[in-house]
Write a protein that holds these residues in place. Structure first.
Motif, PDB file in Angstrom:
ATOM      1  N   ILE A 248      -8.782  -6.149   0.742  1.00  0.00           N
ATOM      2  CA  ILE A 248      -7.736  -5.979  -0.216  1.00  0.00           C
ATOM      3  C   ILE A 248      -7.144  -7.459  -0.548  1.00  0.00           C
ATOM      4  CG2 ILE A 248      -5.652  -4.936  -1.111  1.00  0.00           C
ATOM      5  CD1 ILE A 248      -8.232  -3.014  -0.581  1.00  0.00           C
ATOM      6  N   GLY A 249      -7.531  -7.908  -1.537  1.00  0.00           N
ATOM      7  CA  GLY A 249      -7.065  -9.336  -1.959  1.00  0.00           C
ATOM      8  C   GLY A 249      -5.404  -9.612  -2.139  1.00  0.00           C
ATOM      9  N   ARG A 250      -5.103 -10.855  -1.798  1.00  0.00           N
ATOM     10  CA  ARG A 250      -3.782 -11.206  -1.476  1.00  0.00           C
ATOM     11  C   ARG A 250      -2.944 -10.804  -2.975  1.00  0.00           C
ATOM     12  NH1 ARG A 250      -2.328 -15.881   0.202  1.00  0.00           N
ATOM     13  NH2 ARG A 250      -0.292 -15.836  -0.978  1.00  0.00           N
ATOM     14  N   GLY A 251      -1.828 -10.169  -2.679  1.00  0.00           N
ATOM     15  CA  GLY A 251      -1.033  -9.785  -3.851  1.00  0.00           C
ATOM     16  C   GLY A 251      -1.219  -8.692  -4.508  1.00  0.00           C
ATOM     17  N   SER A 252      -2.157  -7.841  -3.905  1.00  0.00           N
ATOM     18  CA  SER A 252      -2.638  -6.590  -4.842  1.00  0.00           C
ATOM     19  C   SER A 252      -1.637  -5.444  -4.262  1.00  0.00           C
ATOM     20  CB  SER A 252      -3.928  -6.261  -4.204  1.00  0.00           C
ATOM     21  OG  SER A 252      -4.833  -7.111  -4.734  1.00  0.00           O
ATOM     22  N   VAL A 253      -1.590  -4.386  -5.094  1.00  0.00           N
ATOM     23  CA  VAL A 253      -0.633  -3.275  -4.962  1.00  0.00           C
ATOM     24  C   VAL A 253      -1.740  -2.041  -5.130  1.00  0.00           C
ATOM     25  CG1 VAL A 253       0.985  -1.889  -5.798  1.00  0.00           C
ATOM     26  CG2 VAL A 253       1.293  -4.208  -6.084  1.00  0.00           C
ATOM     27  N   ILE A 254      -1.727  -1.044  -4.073  1.00  0.00           N
ATOM     28  CA  ILE A 254      -2.679  -0.129  -4.067  1.00  0.00           C
ATOM     29  C   ILE A 254      -1.676   1.099  -4.111  1.00  0.00           C
ATOM     30  CG2 ILE A 254      -4.195   1.176  -2.556  1.00  0.00           C
ATOM     31  CD1 ILE A 254      -5.155  -1.693  -3.379  1.00  0.00           C
ATOM     32  N   GLY A 255      -2.077   2.022  -5.327  1.00  0.00           N
ATOM     33  CA  GLY A 255      -1.228   3.068  -5.592  1.00  0.00           C
ATOM     34  C   GLY A 255      -1.485   4.395  -4.350  1.00  0.00           C
ATOM     35  N   SER A 256      -0.448   5.216  -4.774  1.00  0.00           N
ATOM     36  CA  SER A 256      -0.452   6.410  -3.817  1.00  0.00           C
ATOM     37  C   SER A 256      -1.886   7.148  -4.039  1.00  0.00           C
ATOM     38  CB  SER A 256       0.765   7.255  -4.089  1.00  0.00           C
ATOM     39  OG  SER A 256       1.802   6.853  -3.800  1.00  0.00           O
ATOM     40  N   ASN A 257      -2.422   7.717  -2.809  1.00  0.00           N
ATOM     41  CA  ASN A 257      -3.634   8.423  -2.887  1.00  0.00           C
ATOM     42  C   ASN A 257      -4.881   7.705  -3.418  1.00  0.00           C
ATOM     43  OD1 ASN A 257      -2.018  10.759  -1.974  1.00  0.00           O
ATOM     44  ND2 ASN A 257      -1.325  11.044  -4.225  1.00  0.00           N
ATOM     45  N   ALA A 258      -4.974   6.543  -3.430  1.00  0.00           N
ATOM     46  CA  ALA A 258      -5.969   6.109  -3.801  1.00  0.00           C
ATOM     47  C   ALA A 258      -6.874   5.948  -2.693  1.00  0.00           C
ATOM     48  CB  ALA A 258      -5.714   4.455  -3.999  1.00  0.00           C
TER      49      ALA A 258
ATOM     50  N   ILE B  58      -3.907   5.765  -9.411  1.00  0.00           N
ATOM     51  CA  ILE B  58      -4.693   6.846  -9.750  1.00  0.00           C
ATOM     52  C   ILE B  58      -4.361   7.446 -11.163  1.00  0.00           C
ATOM     53  CG2 ILE B  58      -4.948   9.281  -9.209  1.00  0.00           C
ATOM     54  CD1 ILE B  58      -6.026   7.636  -7.166  1.00  0.00           C
ATOM     55  N   LYS B  59      -5.409   7.895 -11.994  1.00  0.00           N
ATOM     56  CA  LYS B  59      -4.885   8.312 -13.304  1.00  0.00           C
ATOM     57  C   LYS B  59      -4.237   9.707 -13.152  1.00  0.00           C
ATOM     58  CE  LYS B  59      -7.128   9.785 -17.790  1.00  0.00           C
ATOM     59  NZ  LYS B  59      -8.451   9.969 -18.537  1.00  0.00           N
ATOM     60  N   ASN B  60      -3.088   9.714 -13.856  1.00  0.00           N
ATOM     61  CA  ASN B  60      -2.157  10.911 -13.597  1.00  0.00           C
ATOM     62  C   ASN B  60      -2.847  12.402 -13.961  1.00  0.00           C
ATOM     63  OD1 ASN B  60      -0.010  12.245 -13.047  1.00  0.00           O
ATOM     64  ND2 ASN B  60       0.828  12.101 -15.116  1.00  0.00           N
ATOM     65  N   GLN B  61      -2.912  13.239 -13.285  1.00  0.00           N
ATOM     66  CA  GLN B  61      -3.248  14.668 -13.518  1.00  0.00           C
ATOM     67  C   GLN B  61      -2.417  15.387 -14.433  1.00  0.00           C
ATOM     68  OE1 GLN B  61      -3.754  16.409  -9.697  1.00  0.00           O
ATOM     69  NE2 GLN B  61      -5.783  15.475  -9.472  1.00  0.00           N
ATOM     70  N   GLU B  62      -3.017  16.318 -15.338  1.00  0.00           N
ATOM     71  CA  GLU B  62      -1.932  17.084 -15.868  1.00  0.00           C
ATOM     72  C   GLU B  62      -1.196  18.030 -15.272  1.00  0.00           C
ATOM     73  OE1 GLU B  62      -4.977  17.476 -19.866  1.00  0.00           O
ATOM     74  OE2 GLU B  62      -4.767  19.383 -18.612  1.00  0.00           O
ATOM     75  N   LEU B  63      -0.045  18.009 -15.862  1.00  0.00           N
ATOM     76  CA  LEU B  63       1.165  19.173 -15.201  1.00  0.00           C
ATOM     77  C   LEU B  63       1.051  20.075 -16.052  1.00  0.00           C
ATOM     78  CD1 LEU B  63       3.106  19.378 -12.810  1.00  0.00           C
ATOM     79  CD2 LEU B  63       4.789  18.362 -14.521  1.00  0.00           C
ATOM     80  N   VAL B  64       0.719  21.629 -15.558  1.00  0.00           N
ATOM     81  CA  VAL B  64       0.781  22.850 -16.459  1.00  0.00           C
ATOM     82  C   VAL B  64       2.252  23.497 -16.150  1.00  0.00           C
ATOM     83  CG1 VAL B  64      -0.404  24.807 -17.024  1.00  0.00           C
ATOM     84  CG2 VAL B  64      -1.693  22.676 -16.625  1.00  0.00           C
ATOM     85  N   LEU B  65       2.827  23.512 -16.955  1.00  0.00           N
ATOM     86  CA  LEU B  65       4.137  24.497 -16.760  1.00  0.00           C
ATOM     87  C   LEU B  65       4.195  25.700 -17.462  1.00  0.00           C
ATOM     88  CD1 LEU B  65       6.925  21.563 -17.651  1.00  0.00           C
ATOM     89  CD2 LEU B  65       5.565  22.225 -15.215  1.00  0.00           C
ATOM     90  N   LYS B  66       4.050  27.035 -16.737  1.00  0.00           N
ATOM     91  CA  LYS B  66       4.158  28.115 -17.464  1.00  0.00           C
ATOM     92  C   LYS B  66       5.406  28.427 -17.930  1.00  0.00           C
ATOM     93  CE  LYS B  66      -0.060  29.744 -14.963  1.00  0.00           C
ATOM     94  NZ  LYS B  66      -0.731  29.969 -15.995  1.00  0.00           N
ATOM     95  N   SER B  67       5.574  28.705 -19.228  1.00  0.00           N
ATOM     96  CA  SER B  67       6.890  29.107 -19.893  1.00  0.00           C
ATOM     97  C   SER B  67       6.750  29.817 -21.047  1.00  0.00           C
ATOM     98  CB  SER B  67       7.495  27.784 -20.436  1.00  0.00           C
ATOM     99  OG  SER B  67       8.650  27.957 -21.260  1.00  0.00           O
ATOM    100  N   GLY B  68       7.387  31.073 -20.693  1.00  0.00           N
ATOM    101  CA  GLY B  68       7.008  32.280 -21.897  1.00  0.00           C
ATOM    102  C   GLY B  68       5.505  32.731 -21.952  1.00  0.00           C
TER     103      GLY B  68
ATOM    104  N   ILE C  21       0.736  -1.254   0.323  1.00  0.00           N
ATOM    105  CA  ILE C  21      -0.105   0.305  -0.105  1.00  0.00           C
ATOM    106  C   ILE C  21       0.808   1.167   0.007  1.00  0.00           C
ATOM    107  CG2 ILE C  21      -1.928   1.316   1.218  1.00  0.00           C
ATOM    108  CD1 ILE C  21      -2.428  -1.571   2.659  1.00  0.00           C
ATOM    109  N   TYR C  22       0.862   2.213  -1.062  1.00  0.00           N
ATOM    110  CA  TYR C  22       1.827   3.040  -1.211  1.00  0.00           C
ATOM    111  C   TYR C  22       1.290   4.561  -0.420  1.00  0.00           C
ATOM    112  CZ  TYR C  22       4.943   0.736  -4.319  1.00  0.00           C
ATOM    113  OH  TYR C  22       5.771  -0.053  -4.775  1.00  0.00           O
ATOM    114  N   SER C  23       2.000   5.495  -0.445  1.00  0.00           N
ATOM    115  CA  SER C  23       1.753   6.628   0.481  1.00  0.00           C
ATOM    116  C   SER C  23       0.618   7.215   0.142  1.00  0.00           C
ATOM    117  CB  SER C  23       2.996   7.607   0.192  1.00  0.00           C
ATOM    118  OG  SER C  23       3.051   8.025  -0.978  1.00  0.00           O
ATOM    119  N   GLY C  24      -0.115   7.817   1.097  1.00  0.00           N
ATOM    120  CA  GLY C  24      -1.315   8.603   1.110  1.00  0.00           C
ATOM    121  C   GLY C  24      -2.558   7.694   0.791  1.00  0.00           C
ATOM    122  N   ALA C  25      -2.633   6.600   0.706  1.00  0.00           N
ATOM    123  CA  ALA C  25      -3.692   5.851   0.220  1.00  0.00           C
ATOM    124  C   ALA C  25      -4.608   5.580   1.425  1.00  0.00           C
ATOM    125  CB  ALA C  25      -3.450   4.123  -0.376  1.00  0.00           C
ATOM    126  N   SER C  26      -5.996   5.653   1.295  1.00  0.00           N
ATOM    127  CA  SER C  26      -7.029   5.590   2.373  1.00  0.00           C
ATOM    128  C   SER C  26      -7.840   4.244   2.165  1.00  0.00           C
ATOM    129  CB  SER C  26      -7.932   6.596   2.281  1.00  0.00           C
ATOM    130  OG  SER C  26      -6.953   7.639   2.759  1.00  0.00           O
TER     131      SER C  26
END
Length: 318
Positions: free
Chosen positions: A265-275, A289-299, A252-257
């Motif tokens: 949670i069935g045996r052998g499962s992996v729970i990703g962060s913030n789930a 978790i589906k990755n959120q968009e990362l917005v970079l302000k450049s110019g 169970i990775y960080s921030g999961a609830s």
């Protein structure tokens, strides 16, 4: 100024004493009717010396052999634990009307039973140390883990407190685990059932509820909550399984609830962060978790980065 204080203190004392007579829960004045927190913490420290005989020094006594040292330690802890358990048992309805002699006898039986479980507890702790070393490439050796890792401290405390909890000792198990909580930021209720090879990585912010069941070879990262759904039912939920079951070989990775007494949670499962999980997960499933968009302000324009997608792998995504 001193004369003013002298005059006011008498009045203040009277007012505070008067507030003790309102029938509130906090109005109890029999301080010796409660287990002594300092004594409980001292007992816990000495139990660590029994569990790890070569790691925590005794600054009071010197011994020629380990048998003498262990005998003195056990007699010390047995005597003081027996006293604290006898006090605590009065808060168990089963003993509230028993005679002092009967309560003391019950306390002695509990303490003897508890000490007979220490070899078994040590077997579990040995697997925890191995899990930490095998799972953390930053660990230099096992000694480093035993002497400095907060996750192991929290687990060892829980394993000791859990046995007292199973023996229906009020207060003392929770005092032990809350002491570990205050030292480590890891909150494991003494009622939680935890299998072998339990590994807490980093640890801060982890919460494991009272009726949680955790299998073998489980790895949990910082900020994880294994908790209950809404507790608006309060005391009506006492004794009900409110917390999840985590089967063997789960990570169970960080921030999961993970919440709810019916959640497995069935045996052998992996729970990703913030789930955020409130329903059961099939064995051998990866939840991410589906990755959120990362917005970079450049110019003059915004650049959207979403080419790194960590969405579902397996049967579920949250």
């Amino acid at each position: 100024m001193k004369k003013v204080i002298d005059r006011e203190i008498c009045e203040i004392v009277g007012e505070i004493l008067g507030s003790y007579d309102k029938g509130k829960t906090i109005d109890h004045t029999e301080v010796f009717a409660q287990p002594d927190p300092d004594a409980v913490i001292d007992i816990l420290k000495k139990l660590f010396k029994i569990v790890f005989p070569g790691f925590f020094r005794d600054k009071t006594f010197r011994f020629y052999n380990i048998s003498s040292r262990l005998t003195v330690l056990i007699e010390d802890v047995m005597y003081n634990l027996n006293r604290q358990v006898a006090i605590a048992l009065r808060q168990n309805e089963k003993y509230s009307d028993e005679s002092e002699e009967e309560v003391n006898l019950a306390a002695e039986e509990i303490c003897v039973t508890f000490f007979k479980k220490i070899p078994m507890i040590r077997e579990y702790i040995e697997t925890d140390v191995k899990a930490f070393f095998d799972g953390d490439p930053a660990a230099y050796n096992e000694n480093e883990i035993i002497l400095s890792y907060p996750g192991l401290y929290a687990i060892v405390t829980n394993r000791l407190a859990h046995e007292l909890h199973l023996l229906e000792v009020p207060l003392i198990p929770r005092m032990m685990t809350e002491h570990a909580h205050s030292k480590t930021g890891i909150d494991i209720h003494p009622g939680a059932t935890i299998g072998k090879y339990f590994f807490i990585d980093h640890g801060t912010g982890i919460v494991v509820g009272e009726t949680t069941i955790i299998g073998d070879n489980v790895k949990v990262y910082q900020g994880v909550t294994i908790g209950a759904l809404s507790t608006r039912g309060g005391q009506r939920l006492k004794g009900v399984k409110r917390h999840p079951t985590i089967e063997d070989n789960v990570t169970i990775y960080s921030g999961a609830s993970i919440l709810g007494g019916e959640t497995v949670i069935g045996r052998g499962s992996v729970i990703g962060s913030n789930a955020f999980i409130t329903t059961s997960i099939d064995p051998e499933t990866r939840v991410t978790i589906k990755n959120q968009e990362l917005v970079l302000k450049s110019g003059k324009k915004d650049v959207v980065k979403n080419d790194i997608d960590i969405m579902e792998v397996g049967n579920y995504h949250i």
